[in-house]
Design an enzyme around this catalytic site. Structure first.
Site, PDB file in Angstrom:
ATOM      1  N   PRO A  11      -6.072 -41.081   0.211  1.00 23.62           N
ATOM      2  CG  PRO A  11      -3.881 -41.053   0.686  1.00 23.62           C
ATOM      3  CD  PRO A  11      -5.097 -40.245   0.598  1.00 23.62           C
ATOM      4  CG  ASN A  12      -3.363 -46.398   0.536  1.00 18.59           C
ATOM      5  OD1 ASN A  12      -3.011 -46.666  -0.861  1.00 18.59           O
ATOM      6  ND2 ASN A  12      -2.310 -45.521   1.009  1.00 18.59           N
ATOM      7  NE  ARG A  19      -4.630 -48.853   4.358  1.00 19.07           N
ATOM      8  CZ  ARG A  19      -4.675 -47.634   4.625  1.00 19.07           C
ATOM      9  NH1 ARG A  19      -5.907 -46.662   4.575  1.00 19.07           N
ATOM     10  NH2 ARG A  19      -3.847 -46.697   5.081  1.00 19.07           N
ATOM     11  CE1 TYR A  24      -6.357 -47.471   9.223  1.00 15.42           C
ATOM     12  CE2 TYR A  24      -5.580 -49.120   7.800  1.00 15.42           C
ATOM     13  CZ  TYR A  24      -5.382 -47.841   8.466  1.00 15.42           C
ATOM     14  OH  TYR A  24      -4.182 -47.023   8.560  1.00 15.42           O
ATOM     15  CG  ASN A  76     -10.160 -41.044   6.968  1.00 13.96           C
ATOM     16  OD1 ASN A  76      -8.830 -40.789   6.927  1.00 13.96           O
ATOM     17  ND2 ASN A  76     -10.434 -42.430   7.105  1.00 13.96           N
ATOM     18  CB  ALA A  79      -0.747 -41.407   4.390  1.00 13.07           C
ATOM     19  CD  GLU A 100      -7.397 -35.071  12.124  1.00 13.99           C
ATOM     20  OE1 GLU A 100      -7.608 -34.563  13.378  1.00 13.99           O
ATOM     21  OE2 GLU A 100      -6.477 -35.577  11.695  1.00 13.99           O
ATOM     22  CG  HIS A 102      -7.903 -40.316  11.393  1.00 17.04           C
ATOM     23  ND1 HIS A 102      -7.087 -40.338  10.177  1.00 17.04           N
ATOM     24  CD2 HIS A 102      -7.665 -38.949  12.157  1.00 17.04           C
ATOM     25  CE1 HIS A 102      -6.778 -39.023   9.927  1.00 17.04           C
ATOM     26  NE2 HIS A 102      -6.923 -38.345  10.966  1.00 17.04           N
ATOM     27  NE  ARG A 109      -2.139 -47.453  13.145  1.00 17.42           N
ATOM     28  CZ  ARG A 109      -2.365 -47.030  11.883  1.00 17.42           C
ATOM     29  NH1 ARG A 109      -3.617 -46.622  11.307  1.00 17.42           N
ATOM     30  NH2 ARG A 109      -1.916 -48.046  10.824  1.00 17.42           N
TER      31      ARG A 109
HETATM   32  C1  DQA Z   1      -6.354 -43.279   8.910  1.00 15.30           C
HETATM   33  C2  DQA Z   1      -5.005 -43.062   9.639  1.00 15.30           C
HETATM   34  C3  DQA Z   1      -4.181 -42.677   8.946  1.00 15.30           C
HETATM   35  O1  DQA Z   1      -2.691 -42.671   9.602  1.00 15.30           O
HETATM   36  C4  DQA Z   1      -3.508 -43.885   7.788  1.00 15.30           C
HETATM   37  O2  DQA Z   1      -2.339 -43.329   6.683  1.00 15.30           O
HETATM   38  C5  DQA Z   1      -4.709 -44.012   6.835  1.00 15.30           C
HETATM   39  C6  DQA Z   1      -6.131 -44.391   7.680  1.00 15.30           C
HETATM   40  C7  DQA Z   1      -7.578 -43.852   9.588  1.00 15.30           C
HETATM   41  O3  DQA Z   1      -8.700 -43.597   9.065  1.00 15.30           O
HETATM   42  O4  DQA Z   1      -7.330 -44.418  10.543  1.00 15.30           O
HETATM   43  O5  DQA Z   1      -4.833 -44.236   5.943  1.00 15.30           O
HETATM   44  O6  DQA Z   1      -6.721 -42.064   8.271  1.00 15.30           O
END
Ligand code: DQA
Length: 144
Positions: A11-12, A19, A24, A76, A79, A100, A102, A109
């Site tokens: 998501p997002n 964003r 990011y 990735n 959240a 995984e 990120h 954070r």
């Molecule tokens: C994220 C880190 C997550 O905590 C966050 O909710 C994201 C992006 C990252 O790529 O840094 O959506 O996965």
């Protein structure tokens, strides 16, 4: 047929570029896809990059990665990383290695980002390198 690496984004992440750029960065998901495709070509790999804001799509795509014999999954989960036992279970349910990924380092954070249900099931985690996290994960997948 080159080996395929699935690159699954939660998501997002469709909003990357605009964003919270201070966290990011300014690269879009398309920019990241381009970087990955260039490197994958050099490594003799194929990239299948997808994004969804829906948890179940990510579960289905993890199953699909195994069904089609993908070499690895870079995940990735956004959240959902911090909430999804369904993703945790899906990673455990398949034999395809899941890395995984990120952009940020969740451990530096908010406290709610410190638990990763994805990381508890994944083969490895790469975080905190911005878009380069994806490239480093691809290198890892290549060496598996
Ligand atoms: C994220 C880190 C997550 O905590 C966050 O909710 C994201 C992006 C990252 O790529 O840094 O959506 O996965």
């Amino acid at each position: 047929m080159p080996d395929t690496v699935f690159v699954l984004n939660g998501p997002n992440l469709n909003l990357l570029g605009t964003r919270e750029p201070e966290i990011y960065g300014s690269a879009t998901l398309d920019d990241i896809a381009g970087m990955l495709e260039d490197r994958a070509r050099e490594l003799g790999l194929e990239i299948d990059l997808r994004q969804s804001n829906h948890e179940g799509h990510l579960v289905d795509w993890l199953h699909e990665a195994q069904a089609v014999g993908a070499k690895a999954v870079l995940l990735n989960a956004g959240a959902f990383t911090h909430t999804s036992i369904a993703l945790h279970d899906a990673i455990k349910a398949i034999r395809t290695p899941v890395i995984e990924v990120h952009l940020s380092n969740p451990h530096t954070r908010e406290a709610f980002r410190h638990r990763s249900y994805v990381g508890m099931a994944a083969k490895a985690t790469i975080a905190g390198f911005g878009p380069m996290s994806y490239l480093l994960a691809l290198e890892g997948a290549h060496r598996l």
